[in-house]
Design a protein around this motif. Sequence first.
Motif, PDB file in Angstrom:
ATOM      1  N   GLY A   1       0.553  -0.718  -0.193  1.00 11.16           N
ATOM      2  CA  GLY A   1       0.118   0.021  -0.096  1.00 11.16           C
ATOM      3  C   GLY A   1       0.771   0.836  -0.108  1.00 11.16           C
ATOM      4  O   GLY A   1       2.222   1.477  -0.160  1.00 11.16           O
ATOM      5  N   THR A   2       0.523   2.009   0.344  1.00 12.80           N
ATOM      6  CA  THR A   2       1.018   3.414   0.437  1.00 12.80           C
ATOM      7  C   THR A   2       1.058   4.096   1.586  1.00 12.80           C
ATOM      8  O   THR A   2       0.224   4.641   2.670  1.00 12.80           O
ATOM      9  CB  THR A   2       0.994   4.663  -0.917  1.00 12.80           C
ATOM     10  OG1 THR A   2       0.732   3.788  -2.244  1.00 12.80           O
ATOM     11  CG2 THR A   2       0.800   6.140  -0.321  1.00 12.80           C
ATOM     12  N   TRP A   3       2.241   4.606   2.256  1.00 14.13           N
ATOM     13  CA  TRP A   3       2.327   5.028   3.777  1.00 14.13           C
ATOM     14  C   TRP A   3       2.864   6.667   3.265  1.00 14.13           C
ATOM     15  O   TRP A   3       3.716   6.909   2.096  1.00 14.13           O
ATOM     16  CB  TRP A   3       3.719   3.682   3.887  1.00 14.13           C
ATOM     17  CG  TRP A   3       3.349   3.329   4.036  1.00 14.13           C
ATOM     18  CD1 TRP A   3       3.408   1.759   3.303  1.00 14.13           C
ATOM     19  CD2 TRP A   3       2.676   1.300   5.275  1.00 14.13           C
ATOM     20  NE1 TRP A   3       2.828   0.600   3.407  1.00 14.13           N
ATOM     21  CE2 TRP A   3       2.248   0.542   5.338  1.00 14.13           C
ATOM     22  CE3 TRP A   3       2.065   2.833   6.874  1.00 14.13           C
ATOM     23  CZ2 TRP A   3       1.509   0.083   6.040  1.00 14.13           C
ATOM     24  CZ3 TRP A   3       2.117   1.821   7.988  1.00 14.13           C
ATOM     25  CH2 TRP A   3       1.486   0.265   7.216  1.00 14.13           C
ATOM     26  N   GLN A   4       2.778   7.700   4.842  1.00 13.70           N
ATOM     27  CA  GLN A   4       2.887   8.721   4.032  1.00 13.70           C
ATOM     28  C   GLN A   4       3.553   8.854   5.402  1.00 13.70           C
ATOM     29  O   GLN A   4       3.107   8.669   6.744  1.00 13.70           O
ATOM     30  CB  GLN A   4       2.018   9.476   4.301  1.00 13.70           C
ATOM     31  CG  GLN A   4       1.586   9.417   2.436  1.00 13.70           C
ATOM     32  CD  GLN A   4       0.289  10.708   2.698  1.00 13.70           C
ATOM     33  OE1 GLN A   4      -0.452  11.183   2.760  1.00 13.70           O
ATOM     34  NE2 GLN A   4       0.604  11.131   0.962  1.00 13.70           N
ATOM     35  N   GLY A   5       4.873   9.610   5.883  1.00 13.07           N
ATOM     36  CA  GLY A   5       5.230   9.750   7.502  1.00 13.07           C
ATOM     37  C   GLY A   5       6.300  11.562   7.138  1.00 13.07           C
ATOM     38  O   GLY A   5       6.703  12.141   5.737  1.00 13.07           O
TER      39      GLY A   5
ATOM     40  N   PHE B   1      11.806  16.098   6.198  1.00 12.77           N
ATOM     41  CA  PHE B   1      11.594  16.322   4.820  1.00 12.77           C
ATOM     42  C   PHE B   1       9.743  14.694   4.407  1.00 12.77           C
ATOM     43  O   PHE B   1       9.876  14.661   5.788  1.00 12.77           O
ATOM     44  CB  PHE B   1      12.164  15.795   3.760  1.00 12.77           C
ATOM     45  CG  PHE B   1      12.991  14.291   3.735  1.00 12.77           C
ATOM     46  CD1 PHE B   1      12.632  13.824   3.092  1.00 12.77           C
ATOM     47  CD2 PHE B   1      14.147  14.819   4.169  1.00 12.77           C
ATOM     48  CE1 PHE B   1      13.160  12.755   3.418  1.00 12.77           C
ATOM     49  CE2 PHE B   1      14.904  13.535   4.067  1.00 12.77           C
ATOM     50  CZ  PHE B   1      14.775  12.540   3.970  1.00 12.77           C
ATOM     51  N   VAL B   2       9.330  15.230   3.619  1.00 12.65           N
ATOM     52  CA  VAL B   2       7.942  14.704   4.162  1.00 12.65           C
ATOM     53  C   VAL B   2       7.993  13.187   2.791  1.00 12.65           C
ATOM     54  O   VAL B   2       8.570  13.579   1.342  1.00 12.65           O
ATOM     55  CB  VAL B   2       7.161  15.265   3.380  1.00 12.65           C
ATOM     56  CG1 VAL B   2       5.742  14.396   3.136  1.00 12.65           C
ATOM     57  CG2 VAL B   2       6.533  16.237   4.904  1.00 12.65           C
ATOM     58  N   GLY B   3       7.503  11.720   3.391  1.00 12.16           N
ATOM     59  CA  GLY B   3       7.778  10.861   2.314  1.00 12.16           C
ATOM     60  C   GLY B   3       6.059  10.061   1.984  1.00 12.16           C
ATOM     61  O   GLY B   3       6.121   9.964   3.176  1.00 12.16           O
TER      62      GLY B   3
ATOM     63  N   ASN C   1       8.861   5.328  -4.217  1.00 13.87           N
ATOM     64  CA  ASN C   1       9.309   6.712  -2.753  1.00 13.87           C
ATOM     65  C   ASN C   1       9.035   8.072  -3.116  1.00 13.87           C
ATOM     66  O   ASN C   1       9.869   8.329  -4.516  1.00 13.87           O
ATOM     67  CB  ASN C   1      10.594   6.669  -2.428  1.00 13.87           C
ATOM     68  CG  ASN C   1      11.338   4.961  -1.168  1.00 13.87           C
ATOM     69  OD1 ASN C   1      10.319   4.217  -1.460  1.00 13.87           O
ATOM     70  ND2 ASN C   1      12.508   5.235  -0.690  1.00 13.87           N
ATOM     71  N   LYS C   2       8.637   8.938  -2.722  1.00 11.10           N
ATOM     72  CA  LYS C   2       8.212  10.386  -3.755  1.00 11.10           C
ATOM     73  C   LYS C   2       8.464  11.395  -2.223  1.00 11.10           C
ATOM     74  O   LYS C   2       7.989  11.034  -0.931  1.00 11.10           O
ATOM     75  CB  LYS C   2       7.043  10.694  -3.971  1.00 11.10           C
ATOM     76  CG  LYS C   2       6.827  10.155  -4.860  1.00 11.10           C
ATOM     77  CD  LYS C   2       4.789   9.962  -5.879  1.00 11.10           C
ATOM     78  CE  LYS C   2       4.786   9.443  -6.868  1.00 11.10           C
ATOM     79  NZ  LYS C   2       3.548   9.449  -7.240  1.00 11.10           N
ATOM     80  N   TYR C   3       9.609  12.209  -2.645  1.00  9.54           N
ATOM     81  CA  TYR C   3       9.867  13.017  -1.430  1.00  9.54           C
ATOM     82  C   TYR C   3       9.557  14.620  -1.613  1.00  9.54           C
ATOM     83  O   TYR C   3       9.381  14.823  -3.377  1.00  9.54           O
ATOM     84  CB  TYR C   3      11.244  13.237  -1.000  1.00  9.54           C
ATOM     85  CG  TYR C   3      11.403  11.551  -0.799  1.00  9.54           C
ATOM     86  CD1 TYR C   3      11.616  10.664   0.530  1.00  9.54           C
ATOM     87  CD2 TYR C   3      12.601  10.459  -1.739  1.00  9.54           C
ATOM     88  CE1 TYR C   3      11.941   9.784   1.054  1.00  9.54           C
ATOM     89  CE2 TYR C   3      13.089   9.823  -1.257  1.00  9.54           C
ATOM     90  CZ  TYR C   3      13.108   8.834  -0.446  1.00  9.54           C
ATOM     91  OH  TYR C   3      13.303   7.948  -0.576  1.00  9.54           O
ATOM     92  N   GLU C   4       8.936  15.417  -0.419  1.00 11.51           N
ATOM     93  CA  GLU C   4       9.067  16.821  -0.804  1.00 11.51           C
ATOM     94  C   GLU C   4      10.143  17.492   0.422  1.00 11.51           C
ATOM     95  O   GLU C   4       9.515  17.287   1.033  1.00 11.51           O
ATOM     96  CB  GLU C   4       7.514  16.596  -0.612  1.00 11.51           C
ATOM     97  CG  GLU C   4       7.394  18.682  -0.503  1.00 11.51           C
ATOM     98  CD  GLU C   4       5.563  18.672  -1.203  1.00 11.51           C
ATOM     99  OE1 GLU C   4       5.644  19.631  -0.508  1.00 11.51           O
ATOM    100  OE2 GLU C   4       4.553  17.573  -1.391  1.00 11.51           O
ATOM    101  N   TYR C   5      10.969  18.641  -0.478  1.00  7.96           N
ATOM    102  CA  TYR C   5      11.073  19.259   0.453  1.00  7.96           C
ATOM    103  C   TYR C   5      10.471  20.521   0.742  1.00  7.96           C
ATOM    104  O   TYR C   5      10.623  21.341   0.331  1.00  7.96           O
ATOM    105  CB  TYR C   5      12.671  19.762  -0.034  1.00  7.96           C
ATOM    106  CG  TYR C   5      13.131  17.639  -0.082  1.00  7.96           C
ATOM    107  CD1 TYR C   5      14.032  17.397   0.785  1.00  7.96           C
ATOM    108  CD2 TYR C   5      12.858  17.722  -1.330  1.00  7.96           C
ATOM    109  CE1 TYR C   5      14.170  15.983   0.847  1.00  7.96           C
ATOM    110  CE2 TYR C   5      14.002  16.030  -1.995  1.00  7.96           C
ATOM    111  CZ  TYR C   5      14.630  15.388  -0.274  1.00  7.96           C
ATOM    112  OH  TYR C   5      14.622  14.203  -0.856  1.00  7.96           O
ATOM    113  N   SER C   6      11.257  21.233   1.631  1.00 11.39           N
ATOM    114  CA  SER C   6      10.412  22.394   2.571  1.00 11.39           C
ATOM    115  C   SER C   6      10.733  23.677   1.912  1.00 11.39           C
ATOM    116  O   SER C   6      10.770  24.503   1.126  1.00 11.39           O
ATOM    117  CB  SER C   6      11.355  23.329   3.344  1.00 11.39           C
ATOM    118  OG  SER C   6      12.780  22.957   3.420  1.00 11.39           O
ATOM    119  N   ASP C   7      12.489  23.149   0.827  1.00 10.99           N
ATOM    120  CA  ASP C   7      11.877  24.633  -0.226  1.00 10.99           C
ATOM    121  C   ASP C   7      10.862  24.526  -1.432  1.00 10.99           C
ATOM    122  O   ASP C   7      11.693  25.122  -2.433  1.00 10.99           O
ATOM    123  CB  ASP C   7      13.724  24.405  -0.976  1.00 10.99           C
ATOM    124  CG  ASP C   7      14.428  23.330  -1.933  1.00 10.99           C
ATOM    125  OD1 ASP C   7      13.524  22.282  -1.814  1.00 10.99           O
ATOM    126  OD2 ASP C   7      15.025  23.269  -2.206  1.00 10.99           O
TER     127      ASP C   7
END
Length: 155
Positions: free
Chosen positions: A23-27, A42-44, A59-65
Amino acid sequence: MSNNPMISPDLEQVPEIFTRHIGTWQGEYIKTDKSGHFSRSFVGSFTIAIEGSQYRQVNKYEYSDGSRLQLDFEGHFEDRMLKLFSSSYSDFSAIAWDAGQDLVCFRATKTQDDGVITFMETITLLAANHRVRSTQAFKDGIFDGICFIEEMRVA
């Protein structure tokens, strides 16, 4: 591999604990330096699918910038151990195994920043939709810090 992450795994090759992570997990990742001081966060989002004995993870990451990064991993189960590779890193390799007590252990290596990075990770399933991961990082065999993440399954 199908886009449906709920495809039936080959239970003779795939340890049951891995099926509980489909499945898909977020944290939010929280990284520390080797002294335990906050380095960054950072969020993943992590999507896992297993079809037969084949494994796929995005894996998808989103950074503060506002920047984003996607990493793609694939592998297969052999002798009930997961062997992983990545199209995102030419020299990435990893193994993961059922360590008992709702725990998966994961060991990976890749080259980054002119050094060999080794990751030792534990993934603890706390409930059906709740897990915690902690990762020790080593650069050229020298301890480089810890990363931890608490995740919830969202799909």
